[in-house]
Design a protein around this motif. Structure first.
Motif, PDB file in Angstrom:
ATOM      1  N   ALA B 186     -16.618  42.920  24.224  1.00  0.00           N
ATOM      2  CA  ALA B 186     -15.518  43.394  23.379  1.00  0.00           C
ATOM      3  C   ALA B 186     -15.448  42.532  22.113  1.00  0.00           C
ATOM      4  O   ALA B 186     -15.297  43.058  20.992  1.00  0.00           O
ATOM      5  N   LEU B 202     -13.118  49.369  18.988  1.00  0.00           N
ATOM      6  CA  LEU B 202     -13.676  49.208  20.342  1.00  0.00           C
ATOM      7  C   LEU B 202     -14.200  50.555  20.802  1.00  0.00           C
ATOM      8  O   LEU B 202     -13.422  51.464  21.051  1.00  0.00           O
ATOM      9  N   SER B 205     -17.848  48.964  23.797  1.00  0.00           N
ATOM     10  CA  SER B 205     -17.355  47.844  24.600  1.00  0.00           C
ATOM     11  C   SER B 205     -16.125  48.249  25.426  1.00  0.00           C
ATOM     12  O   SER B 205     -15.811  47.627  26.442  1.00  0.00           O
ATOM     13  N   ALA B 206     -15.439  49.306  24.962  1.00  0.00           N
ATOM     14  CA  ALA B 206     -14.295  49.798  25.752  1.00  0.00           C
ATOM     15  C   ALA B 206     -14.797  50.332  27.088  1.00  0.00           C
ATOM     16  O   ALA B 206     -14.149  50.154  28.137  1.00  0.00           O
ATOM     17  N   LEU B 209     -15.652  47.368  29.161  1.00  0.00           N
ATOM     18  CA  LEU B 209     -14.420  46.772  29.701  1.00  0.00           C
ATOM     19  C   LEU B 209     -13.850  47.624  30.831  1.00  0.00           C
ATOM     20  O   LEU B 209     -13.436  47.112  31.880  1.00  0.00           O
TER      21      LEU B 209
END
Lengths: 447, 238
Positions: B186, B202, B205-206, B209
């Protein structure tokens, strides 16, 4: 009466029994027939290392022991070697300038001797009043190790300033080793054409949880030799037969103590491996391996055996099995197998693999335990003041888990169990049986 | 005559340590208590005959330093022979120097992880800076190299600290590494989006995550609630 071997066979046997060769000015050695397949079997736990130790009447003086070792070691050039890999076979090479030092003793003996890593295949350890030699079976059997320990002890006594005269049967520094000391006696005494031994069934193995890796439990029982001999005699057996009967009885008790479903899954034959010192049957002065074994057994499918019955069975079996003709069959199988062109042409890696399979099939699978009796240790009077007691500890065996070895010295019998099983059930059953028979047993352990 | 407290054997009068177990010998020392049949210590004589860890480290350091020096000399000479002046060799020399630090510092400072990080952390950033300015312009270090380096190093330090302070290590080590990696991803995307799009975003990377954090949470739950005594050694033994 045995028929004499043909002169041609005798000449060939003599030629093949030689293990010492020269390459330029440097010696190298062929492994004896029993040892030739052993390196492939060794591993972290299967060290094939056994121990002989002597307890002195005083604390070990390390500088004197180191000096005695340095003086006596050259008398045994065939032990001052390291193991090397050839393309087809392992061989020994002189260790040269590699230092030979006395080692510290450990809580767990007979472990961590890495035979295939270029070190010595034996070591001398010292602790308190004890001097111990640990030998890998690749190098020698118990008789060879005992000869080395006696020679070391004699030289140690002299280094301490004791006046000990030369003694028959104990090697001294400066002597020239005889050629027969490094001979492969199996190859010398094989009789081509002798049929191999009959196949033996798979045997019961103690279904015990193992000790943690790196541990090895030793329990040594000391008992009066005279009383034990008298008890053996009262059962019509020799000492070895009596102890073997007690061992088999303990195994049988252990077998019947298992829960029925677990017992039903076990092999029903209880077999005990008893090594036989072949020097007593075939003339040889070899200091290498010259031992084979017999396997008295009980078939539990035939019912429960009382101790008297076991003693009789073991006695009769030993009388018939410990004979040159009977043992010659094992020698023939092992030696003639090793001489076959097909086997000799196998690369070493494949031989190692084959050795594991063969050893599993005709070795460890066929025995529930082992009892090695080295016999009476005799020392000259001047030396016997120094040595208070001896002990013989068997090599660890992950398959049988528990093995035993014994010897006698002066008025005592020293019986040691070496075990990789988490609980000492077999040892308890064995020693408690002897105690019930009226033998005073004092026990020492490392765990 | 001196007596070893472990081996209980008599040593030479001038012995300062036992040659068998290497225990130091003091003059006033005598073994106390009963004589056990076997020593308490577990000794592998072959280990005592071999080199100690410190000696092995020293030999490796020497070998690695010599090899690095040979590589450095070789690239410099080749570059000079080909171009007549240093052109690409400064990059290679910087990389060799950084590699030497990465390999040798943990060995030189063995057992002192914070000291290792305090050397390697700034060195890594300095290496990036050096690479950036070698072409005569400083165009990406401040915008990308420095923040990404800090994020990477921060993630490693945070994860390492958490693993070090956890009293029972097992699946929680994987959980910490997973959460640390997801958060680092992130951070990386935020820096990249600020640099190239001009605003924090984001996207990929979201997803990392969304996948990593719940998985990490599940592993924490497994470790502290269910498996309790799980260890990596037991779970992944070969």
């Amino acid at each position: 009466m045995e028929s004499p071997a043909s002169p041609e066979h005798t000449r060939r046997n003599l030629r093949l029994s030689r293990t010492e060769f020269l390459h330029g000015e440097e010696k190298w050695y062929v492994l004896d027939n029993a040892a030739s397949f052993m390196p492939g079997l060794t591993g972290r736990t299967v060290t094939l290392v056994y121990r002989l130790s002597v307890n002195l009447d005083r604390t070990v003086r390390l500088p004197a022991l180191q000096a005695a070792l340095a003086a006596i070691a050259p008398r045994f050039p065939y032990y001052m070697v390291v193991l090397r890999r050839g393309f087809f076979w392992y061989y020994f090479e002189p260790a040269g300038e590699k230092p030979l030092r006395v080692s510290a003793d450990s809580k767990y003996p007979c472990l961590n001797l890495k035979a295939r890593r270029g070190g010595y295949l034996f070591r001398v350890r010292a602790y308190d009043r004890r001097i111990a030699v640990e030998f890998c079976h690749i190098l020698a059997d118990g008789s060879g190790a005992l000869a080395f320990l006696k020679a070391l002890l004699l030289e140690y006594g002299r280094t301490l300033g004791m006046d000990i005269p030369e003694a028959e049967g104990i090697f001294a520094p400066g002597e020239t080793p005889g050629p027969e000391e490094s001979e492969d006696a199996f190859n010398r005494h094989v009789r081509p054409g002798t049929p191999g031994p009959e196949r033996v069934p798979r045997a019961f193995h103690i279904p015990a949880l193992p000790l943690r890796r790196g541990q090895y439990r030793i329990i040594t029982g000391r008992m009066p030799l005279g009383s034990t001999l008298a008890l053996s005699k009262s059962h019509g057996t020799s000492l070895t037969e009596f102890l073997a009967a007690a061992y088999l009885a303990a195994l049988q008790e252990l077998f019947y103590a298992l829960p029925p479903p677990l017992r039903a899954a076990q092999h029903p034959v209880l077999s005990l491996e008893i090594p036989v010192n072949l020097r007593k049957l075939f003339p040889s002065g070899t200091m290498r391996n010259f031992t084979l074994y017999v396997l008295p057994s009980l078939d539990t499918r035939l019912g429960f055996y009382e101790f008297e019955e076991i003693a009789t069975l073991v006695h009769l079996f030993m009388r018939s099995a410990v004979r040159p003709k009977h043992i010659a069959r094992q020698i023939a199988r092992n030696v003639m197998g090793g001489r076959s062109m097909l086997l000799r042409a196998l690369p070493l890696g494949l031989k190692d693999l084959a050795a594991r399979l063969v050893y599993k099939g005709i070795g460890e699978n066929t025995m529930s335990g082992s009892l090695s009796n080295l016999g009476e240790v005799k020392l000259p009077a001047a030396l016997s003041f120094l040595a208070e007691g001896f002990a013989f500890i068997p090599a660890p065996s992950p398959v049988c888990k528990t093995k035993a070895a014994c010897l006698s010295y002066k008025d005592d019998l020293y019986f040691s169990f070496g075990s990789l099983a988490s609980r000492p059930e077999l040892e308890r059953l064995f020693f408690s049986r002897l105690a019930q028979m009226g033998l005073p047993v004092s026990v020492a352990t490392n765990l | 005559m001196a007596l070893c407290p472990n081996c209980r054997v008599e040593l030479g009068d001038d012995a300062r340590h036992c040659p068998l177990c290497r225990a130091p010998i003091r003059g006033d020392q005598t073994p106390q208590g009963a004589r056990p049949a076997y020593p308490e210590q577990v000794i592998d004589p072959e280990d005592l005959d071999g080199l100690t860890s410190a000696e092995k480290r020293k030999i490796f350091l020497e070998l690695f330093t010599v090899c690095s020096a040979i590589a450095a000399i070789a690239v410099t000479v080749i570059d000079l022979l080909l171009d007549g002046r240093p052109s690409w060799s400064p990059y290679a020399l910087s990389a060799i120097a950084m590699l030497w630090l990465l390999v040798c510092m943990p060995l030189i400072l063995a057992g002192r992880p914070w000291l290792v990080f305090s050397v390697l952390g700034p060195s890594s950033l300095a290496f990036l800076f050096l690479i950036d300015i070698l072409d005569g312009r400083a165009d990406w270090f401040l915008a990308l190299g420095l923040p990404l380096g800090i994020i990477g190093e921060g993630a490693i330090v945070a994860c390492g600290t958490l693993v070090a302070v956890s009293r029972r290590k097992g699946i929680n080590v994987i959980a910490i590494a997973l959460a640390g990696s997801a958060l680092a991803c992130a951070g990386i995307e935020l820096v990249l989006s600020l640099r190239f799009a001009g605003r924090p975003e984001l996207s990929w990377s979201a997803i990392v995550l969304a996948a990593g954090l719940p998985s990490s949470g599940f592993l924490f739950y497994m470790h502290y609630r269910i498996v309790n005594r799980a260890s990596l050694r037991k779970l992944f033994h070969l």
